[in-house]
Design a protein around this motif. Structure first.
Motif, PDB file in Angstrom:
ATOM      1  N   GLY A 106     -43.366 -30.640 -21.905  1.00 37.73           N
ATOM      2  CA  GLY A 106     -43.799 -29.447 -22.627  1.00 37.73           C
ATOM      3  C   GLY A 106     -42.705 -28.461 -22.937  1.00 37.73           C
ATOM      4  O   GLY A 106     -42.959 -27.437 -23.572  1.00 37.73           O
ATOM      5  N   VAL A 107     -41.468 -28.739 -22.516  1.00 35.76           N
ATOM      6  CA  VAL A 107     -40.340 -27.847 -22.769  1.00 35.76           C
ATOM      7  C   VAL A 107     -39.411 -28.503 -23.786  1.00 35.76           C
ATOM      8  O   VAL A 107     -38.937 -29.621 -23.577  1.00 35.76           O
ATOM      9  N   ARG A 108     -39.176 -27.814 -24.874  1.00 36.29           N
ATOM     10  CA  ARG A 108     -38.346 -28.378 -25.941  1.00 36.29           C
ATOM     11  C   ARG A 108     -36.881 -28.045 -25.692  1.00 36.29           C
ATOM     12  O   ARG A 108     -36.349 -27.058 -26.204  1.00 36.29           O
ATOM     13  N   ALA A 109     -36.264 -28.825 -24.886  1.00 35.42           N
ATOM     14  CA  ALA A 109     -34.838 -28.652 -24.588  1.00 35.42           C
ATOM     15  C   ALA A 109     -34.313 -29.969 -24.041  1.00 35.42           C
ATOM     16  O   ALA A 109     -34.907 -30.547 -23.129  1.00 35.42           O
ATOM     17  N   LYS A 110     -33.250 -30.456 -24.612  1.00 40.89           N
ATOM     18  CA  LYS A 110     -32.697 -31.745 -24.207  1.00 40.89           C
ATOM     19  C   LYS A 110     -31.741 -31.646 -23.026  1.00 40.89           C
ATOM     20  O   LYS A 110     -31.603 -32.587 -22.259  1.00 40.89           O
ATOM     21  N   ARG A 111     -31.097 -30.512 -22.869  1.00 39.41           N
ATOM     22  CA  ARG A 111     -30.093 -30.367 -21.819  1.00 39.41           C
ATOM     23  C   ARG A 111     -30.689 -29.646 -20.624  1.00 39.41           C
ATOM     24  O   ARG A 111     -31.453 -28.687 -20.779  1.00 39.41           O
ATOM     25  N   GLY A 116     -34.014 -27.228 -17.852  1.00 46.73           N
ATOM     26  CA  GLY A 116     -34.297 -27.654 -16.493  1.00 46.73           C
ATOM     27  C   GLY A 116     -34.449 -29.161 -16.400  1.00 46.73           C
ATOM     28  O   GLY A 116     -34.220 -29.891 -17.373  1.00 46.73           O
ATOM     29  N   GLN A 117     -34.858 -29.626 -15.252  1.00 48.68           N
ATOM     30  CA  GLN A 117     -34.966 -31.078 -15.038  1.00 48.68           C
ATOM     31  C   GLN A 117     -35.986 -31.375 -13.949  1.00 48.68           C
ATOM     32  O   GLN A 117     -36.134 -30.608 -12.988  1.00 48.68           O
ATOM     33  N   LEU A 138     -35.894 -28.590 -11.019  1.00 46.26           N
ATOM     34  CA  LEU A 138     -34.723 -27.736 -10.932  1.00 46.26           C
ATOM     35  C   LEU A 138     -34.682 -26.858 -12.176  1.00 46.26           C
ATOM     36  O   LEU A 138     -34.720 -27.367 -13.303  1.00 46.26           O
ATOM     37  N   PRO A 139     -34.624 -25.531 -12.005  1.00 46.83           N
ATOM     38  CA  PRO A 139     -34.637 -24.634 -13.166  1.00 46.83           C
ATOM     39  C   PRO A 139     -33.332 -24.725 -13.944  1.00 46.83           C
ATOM     40  O   PRO A 139     -32.316 -25.211 -13.427  1.00 46.83           O
ATOM     41  N   PRO A 140     -33.322 -24.275 -15.188  1.00 45.33           N
ATOM     42  CA  PRO A 140     -32.092 -24.335 -15.992  1.00 45.33           C
ATOM     43  C   PRO A 140     -30.900 -23.667 -15.306  1.00 45.33           C
ATOM     44  O   PRO A 140     -29.763 -24.162 -15.403  1.00 45.33           O
ATOM     45  N   GLU A 141     -31.162 -22.555 -14.606  1.00 42.45           N
ATOM     46  CA  GLU A 141     -30.072 -21.834 -13.952  1.00 42.45           C
ATOM     47  C   GLU A 141     -29.336 -22.700 -12.934  1.00 42.45           C
ATOM     48  O   GLU A 141     -28.140 -22.477 -12.672  1.00 42.45           O
ATOM     49  N   TYR A 142     -30.027 -23.673 -12.359  1.00 42.27           N
ATOM     50  CA  TYR A 142     -29.407 -24.539 -11.358  1.00 42.27           C
ATOM     51  C   TYR A 142     -28.184 -25.267 -11.946  1.00 42.27           C
ATOM     52  O   TYR A 142     -27.245 -25.603 -11.225  1.00 42.27           O
TER      53      TYR A 142
END
Length: 375
Positions: A106-111, A116-117, A138-142
């Motif tokens: 549901g999150v449109r982000a490849k990186r 996040g991951q 793991l949130p994007p900030e990680y």
């Protein structure tokens, strides 16, 4: 085709439709009173009913994530997971091993730095030897360079029974919800460790250290935090960890926060109950140990033991939940301690289901985030 596959559901619907049409078409031909005609009518009716029930059951399982596979459904899944060694030299990689990585649904982000991951992991308890799969968000900030030395608070997220860990990712949407709330500044970036409390499937251990059996409480209170801390930049200080769950997972969340406040600074129970049941799914959890039974009763803990210095959140509905009365009693009992802090989410109506919990998860995560330290 897997139990949760859309193809299986479509096939079941097609079969049910064909049987329904066939019943209508053949009914006049089977109107005679001969044993063959009667048998034919009975067979058509039974087949149609079974097909319809199968459609409803498959659709409900896809919506609520009760069973993950055919083996899980029929109780033949008894393995406790496989530890996969991903170290370069083949040596032991520790109590937590990453099996695969994926984008956040549901999150449109490849990186991962922007989206996040979600990692699928295998966890093996060093003291309990319990092995179980889990998912870690793991949130994007990680992954961002400016946070490379920062540790993150951790929320352990538990399903109900039997439940599947995957349902926390793509049915209850914990990762995407946490990320959206953090993006809006309503929660701090957190690591989510998502798994089911059933660490010895198919048995429902109710997060109890069963005498001579699975040491489920010790796994969640000691082994799981140790495994996560060995692999991730997770907060090590008191106040860095919380736990949240629904139904059985909600009971476990409250019990872990109450019995292990130095590990879990806060516990949120969505539609929880307050005493471990004994039924065919649990077996004999206590083996005659009266104290163990008592300490699995959250009301008993508040009456007879030192009130835990922890924060608790409970949820219920005035209409649709069977735990409403007991939840109001629990709130009153916890308030009377003047030590244990208690909050609540009480809906006007809502059943014991995913739709209700999806309404409660965003405010519950905000509540949990506000009670965890970020370092």
């Amino acid at each position: 085709m897997g139990l949760t596959s859309d193809k299986v559901l479509v096939l079941a619907i097609v079969i049910a439709a064909v049987l329904f049409i066939g019943t209508v078409w053949l009914w006049p031909r089977l109107a005679r009173r001969s044993w063959r005609s009667v048998s034919g009518r009975v067979a058509l009716l039974l087949s149609t009913q079974v097909a319809l029930f199968a459609c409803v059951g498959l659709a409900a399982n896809q919506s609520f994530g009760f069973y993950a596979s055919w083996a899980d459904l029929f109780g033949t899944e008894t393995g406790q997971g496989i530890v996969v060694d991903h170290s370069v030299n083949g040596s032991s990689g520790g109590p937590l091993q990453v099996v695969s990585t994926a984008e956040v649904p549901g999150v449109r982000a490849k990186r991962p730095e922007t989206g996040g991951q979600v990692q699928k992991v295998d966890v093996v308890g060093r003291t309990t030897r319990i092995a179980t799969p889990a998912y870690v968000y793991l949130p994007p900030e990680y992954f961002q360079p400016q946070y490379r030395t920062r540790t993150f608070p951790v929320a352990v997220v538990l399903t109900g029974y039997p439940g599947t860990a995957r349902s926390l990712v793509d049915k209850l949407d914990y990762p995407s919800t946490a990320q959206g709330l953090a993006k809006d500044g309503r929660v701090q970036p957190m690591i989510l460790v998502m798994l089911r409390p059933t660490v010895a499937p198919p048995r429902d251990t109710e997060c109890v250290d069963v005498p001579g059996g699975p040491q489920a409480e010790t796994f969640f209170a000691k082994d799981l935090p140790d495994a996560v801390l060995s692999h991730y930049r997770a907060g090590k200080r008191p106040g860095s960890w919380g736990v949240i769950g629904d139904s059985t997972g909600g009971y476990c969340a409250l019990k872990l926060a109450m019995r292990h406040p130095k590990v879990y600074a806060a516990g949120a129970g969505l539609s929880p109950y307050y005493k471990a049941p004994i039924d065919p799914t649990t077996g004999d959890l206590f083996h005659g140990d009266r104290m163990l039974r008592n300490r699995s009763d959250l009301f008993w803990l508040l009456r007879h033991e030192t009130a835990p210095d922890t924060s608790l959140l409970v949820t219920s509905s005035r209409v649709g939940e069977h735990n409403y009365t007991s939840t109001m009693r629990f709130i009153e009992r916890a308030q009377a301690t003047n030590v244990t802090r208690v909050s609540s989410i009480i809906l006007d109506s809502g059943g014991h289901n995913f739709n209700t919990w999806r309404r409660e998860i965003p405010p519950a995560l905000q509540w949990l985030s506000g009670r965890l330290t970020d370092r």
